[in-house]
Design a protein around this motif. Sequence first.
Motif, PDB file in Angstrom:
ATOM      1  N   UNK A  34       4.926  -1.160 -10.907  1.00 25.15           N
ATOM      2  CA  UNK A  34       3.831  -1.057  -9.947  1.00 25.15           C
ATOM      3  C   UNK A  34       2.494  -1.086 -10.678  1.00 25.15           C
ATOM      4  N   UNK A  35       1.456  -1.635 -10.051  1.00 26.96           N
ATOM      5  CA  UNK A  35       0.138  -1.682 -10.700  1.00 26.96           C
ATOM      6  C   UNK A  35      -0.281  -0.313 -11.215  1.00 26.96           C
ATOM      7  N   UNK A  36      -0.800  -0.304 -12.426  1.00 33.41           N
ATOM      8  CA  UNK A  36      -1.144   0.949 -13.078  1.00 33.41           C
ATOM      9  C   UNK A  36      -0.142   1.336 -14.138  1.00 33.41           C
ATOM     10  N   UNK A  37       1.072   0.738 -14.088  1.00 31.08           N
ATOM     11  CA  UNK A  37       2.052   0.926 -15.142  1.00 31.08           C
ATOM     12  C   UNK A  37       2.665   2.301 -15.232  1.00 31.08           C
ATOM     13  N   UNK A  38       2.761   3.024 -14.099  1.00 27.63           N
ATOM     14  CA  UNK A  38       3.316   4.376 -14.150  1.00 27.63           C
ATOM     15  C   UNK A  38       4.648   4.520 -13.427  1.00 27.63           C
ATOM     16  N   UNK A  67      12.727  21.175 -10.985  1.00 28.57           N
ATOM     17  CA  UNK A  67      12.833  21.953 -12.218  1.00 28.57           C
ATOM     18  C   UNK A  67      12.064  21.329 -13.376  1.00 28.57           C
ATOM     19  N   UNK A  68      11.632  20.081 -13.232  1.00 30.95           N
ATOM     20  CA  UNK A  68      10.908  19.410 -14.312  1.00 30.95           C
ATOM     21  C   UNK A  68       9.511  19.993 -14.482  1.00 30.95           C
ATOM     22  N   UNK A  69       9.044  20.002 -15.723  1.00 26.12           N
ATOM     23  CA  UNK A  69       7.647  20.332 -15.980  1.00 26.12           C
ATOM     24  C   UNK A  69       6.760  19.297 -15.295  1.00 26.12           C
ATOM     25  N   UNK A  70       5.573  19.701 -14.877  1.00 27.96           N
ATOM     26  CA  UNK A  70       4.710  18.799 -14.119  1.00 27.96           C
ATOM     27  C   UNK A  70       4.391  17.536 -14.910  1.00 27.96           C
ATOM     28  N   UNK A  71       4.335  17.631 -16.239  1.00 26.58           N
ATOM     29  CA  UNK A  71       4.043  16.448 -17.049  1.00 26.58           C
ATOM     30  C   UNK A  71       5.228  15.498 -17.123  1.00 26.58           C
ATOM     31  N   UNK A  72       6.396  15.929 -16.624  1.00 26.08           N
ATOM     32  CA  UNK A  72       7.604  15.107 -16.665  1.00 26.08           C
ATOM     33  C   UNK A  72       7.944  14.525 -15.299  1.00 26.08           C
ATOM     34  N   UNK A  73       7.070  14.719 -14.323  1.00 23.86           N
ATOM     35  CA  UNK A  73       7.284  14.183 -12.979  1.00 23.86           C
ATOM     36  C   UNK A  73       6.459  12.922 -12.781  1.00 23.86           C
ATOM     37  N   UNK A  74       6.806  12.089 -11.791  1.00 29.53           N
ATOM     38  CA  UNK A  74       5.999  10.900 -11.503  1.00 29.53           C
ATOM     39  C   UNK A  74       4.542  11.274 -11.222  1.00 29.53           C
ATOM     40  N   UNK A  75       3.630  10.431 -11.657  1.00 23.59           N
ATOM     41  CA  UNK A  75       2.206  10.722 -11.503  1.00 23.59           C
ATOM     42  C   UNK A  75       1.441   9.447 -11.170  1.00 23.59           C
ATOM     43  N   UNK A  76       0.171   9.620 -10.816  1.00 18.82           N
ATOM     44  CA  UNK A  76      -0.697   8.528 -10.398  1.00 18.82           C
ATOM     45  C   UNK A  76      -1.102   7.668 -11.586  1.00 18.82           C
ATOM     46  N   UNK A  77      -1.602   6.451 -11.274  1.00 15.18           N
ATOM     47  CA  UNK A  77      -2.139   5.602 -12.340  1.00 15.18           C
ATOM     48  C   UNK A  77      -3.417   6.241 -12.874  1.00 15.18           C
ATOM     49  N   UNK A  78      -3.712   5.998 -14.162  1.00 17.35           N
ATOM     50  CA  UNK A  78      -4.753   6.758 -14.838  1.00 17.35           C
ATOM     51  C   UNK A  78      -5.839   5.888 -15.457  1.00 17.35           C
ATOM     52  N   UNK A  79      -5.923   4.643 -15.012  1.00 14.20           N
ATOM     53  CA  UNK A  79      -6.966   3.741 -15.503  1.00 14.20           C
ATOM     54  C   UNK A  79      -7.181   2.641 -14.464  1.00 14.20           C
ATOM     55  N   UNK A 100       0.834  -1.198   0.000  1.00 15.41           N
ATOM     56  CA  UNK A 100       0.000   0.000   0.000  1.00 15.41           C
ATOM     57  C   UNK A 100       0.871   1.251   0.000  1.00 15.41           C
ATOM     58  N   UNK A 101       1.975   1.230   0.763  1.00 16.41           N
ATOM     59  CA  UNK A 101       2.878   2.377   0.763  1.00 16.41           C
ATOM     60  C   UNK A 101       3.510   2.581  -0.622  1.00 16.41           C
ATOM     61  N   UNK A 102       3.836   1.484  -1.299  1.00 11.74           N
ATOM     62  CA  UNK A 102       4.372   1.598  -2.653  1.00 11.74           C
ATOM     63  C   UNK A 102       3.346   2.217  -3.594  1.00 11.74           C
ATOM     64  N   UNK A 103       2.094   1.823  -3.485  1.00 16.98           N
ATOM     65  CA  UNK A 103       1.065   2.383  -4.352  1.00 16.98           C
ATOM     66  C   UNK A 103       0.837   3.866  -4.050  1.00 16.98           C
ATOM     67  N   UNK A 104       0.915   4.241  -2.789  1.00 21.72           N
ATOM     68  CA  UNK A 104       0.735   5.644  -2.430  1.00 21.72           C
ATOM     69  C   UNK A 104       1.939   6.494  -2.822  1.00 21.72           C
ATOM     70  N   UNK A 105       3.051   5.840  -3.198  1.00 17.93           N
ATOM     71  CA  UNK A 105       4.224   6.583  -3.662  1.00 17.93           C
ATOM     72  C   UNK A 105       3.921   7.366  -4.920  1.00 17.93           C
TER      73      UNK A 105
END
Length: 472
Positions: A426-430, A248-260, A173-178
Amino acid sequence: MDLQTPSSTAAFNKLPIELNKQIVHYLDTDRDICSFRLICKNTNHAVDGDNLSFWRSRFRDAFAMKPGSSNNVLKKQYQRRKRYLRLGAGVDFYRGWTKQEQKVLRVLRDLIVESFQGPYGLDEYGRPFCLNQQQLVKFVKNSKTFLDIKRLRKRKNAEDDEKPYTSPALAAIQLMCAHFLFGQEQTHNIYCFEVSQKAVYDTAADRPLYGGYNNLEVNMEWFLHCLNFFKYHMVSKSMQSFHAIMDALDVTQKPSHWQAQLVDGCYPLSKHWKGTYAFLDAPELQELRNSSYDADEDDVFIDGNMEGDGKIQTLLLECVESGKFNWPTIFEKHLQSKPRMKCRRTRAQQRSMSPSDAEAVSIHFTGQGDDAEEHFFASGWLNPLPAQPRGIEIPGWQRITFMKYFIDDDHQYAEDNLWAYEGVVLPGGRMILGRWWLVPEVADSAQSNYSGPFIFWAVGPEPDLDLDSSDE
C-alpha cells in the motif's frame, strides 16, 4: 436589516481590530466563525481582511499546507474540506458510485496525497504524524458506515453491471484508512465475512490480483476482501481469535500509518516486518471454492492459523544491488516478477528501450525470518505501479513478489518446499496484502491451486526486555 450584511453599529465595531482577530482565533467551530463574521464590519474584517491571513492560519492548524499556496486558495480548500468531511460522516457509503460518495472520496484522497507536504509533528510514540492523518482518523471515527465494508455481497444480476460492484476509488480509500484500524478500538461492524473468505481463497485464475494493461492495475476489490478477512480475525474483539495475539503486541509492533509523503515509483521498504497468513485443509479449500453464497450457507470454515494459538511471522528485508542478485529460473517461472512497462509506449519507444531501462526502476530484495519454529529465507522483487485508481490517482502502489524457501542439508534451497507470495504494498510502504500459494513439485498439479491470503506490516525493532537487577 439583511442578515447577511454585517452591522455597522454593533459593539464589536468599537473594539480594536487586533482584539477581534484574537477573538476569532479562539473560536472552536466553523459555525462559530461564520456567526462571528456576520456580527459587524470589524468582525468581518477580522475574518476576511488583511489579505485573508486568518484563513491561512486556520488551514495550517487543521491540515498539512503545501509551500507556496495563496491565502485565497487555502480559504476555499479549508471550507470545501470541512464541509465534505462534516457531511461525509453522515453519508451511507454503499458502492462508491453516487455523486455524494465521490465528492467525499476526492476530499479524502487529497488528505492522503498531500500528507506530510509541509511541517509535521510526532505522535505519542515518537513516530511522524501529520495533521491530515488526524483529520482522516477523526473522519473514520465520526462516520457510521465508511469502514463497515458491508456491500461486498454481489447482487444476483451484478454480472450485467458495466461498473465493478465496488468502486475502485472507494476500495482504495478504505485500504488506505486501514492503516488506522489496528491502533483503534473496534467501532465498525464486519459484514459479509463469508463472501470475503471465499474471495481470498479463490484461485489466481478466478481472482487475479492485477489486470488492465500489462497487469499494472490493482484489483482493489480483491484486496478489500483481504482487508475485510484479516480485520474480522485481528481487530474484532468479539471474535476472540487473533485479536488477543495482536492486542498483546507492543504498540511499536502493531500496524501503523505511513510516515512520509507518498511518492510515485519504486522505493525501498522498511527492514523490520511482522505478518501472518491463513489456510484451509485441501478438502475444505475445494469445498469452499465450490460453494455459493447467493443463498444462506450453513457450512463454517475454520481458518487455520487464525485461532487463539495462531502464529505471527517475522521478516527482515534487505535491498540488493542488481549485479549481486540471484534470481533462480524456477522463481521467475512461478512469480513472473520481471519488471513491466509502466505505461503504454509507441513501437519506436519500445525499440529504443533497453532492458536495463526497465530493471532500473525495480528493486531486488532478500530476507529471512521465523514462522513458528521454522527459520525461512526470502528472495523477491518490488515493481512500481502507476498512480491509481482512475479519477482519484494515489501514488506509491508497488507490486511485491517473493519466494519463501528453506535451506536443506546441502545449503541449497529445498525445491520441494517453496511458497510463492504475490501482493501489493500500500502507498506509504507500511502494509502488504496478498496471496500465497504452494509451488507444485509437478507443473499444473492440484498443488498449484493450494493458496490463501497473507498480510505483513512494517514495525520497529523488537523492544528490549525491561529486566530488573534481580533478573540480571
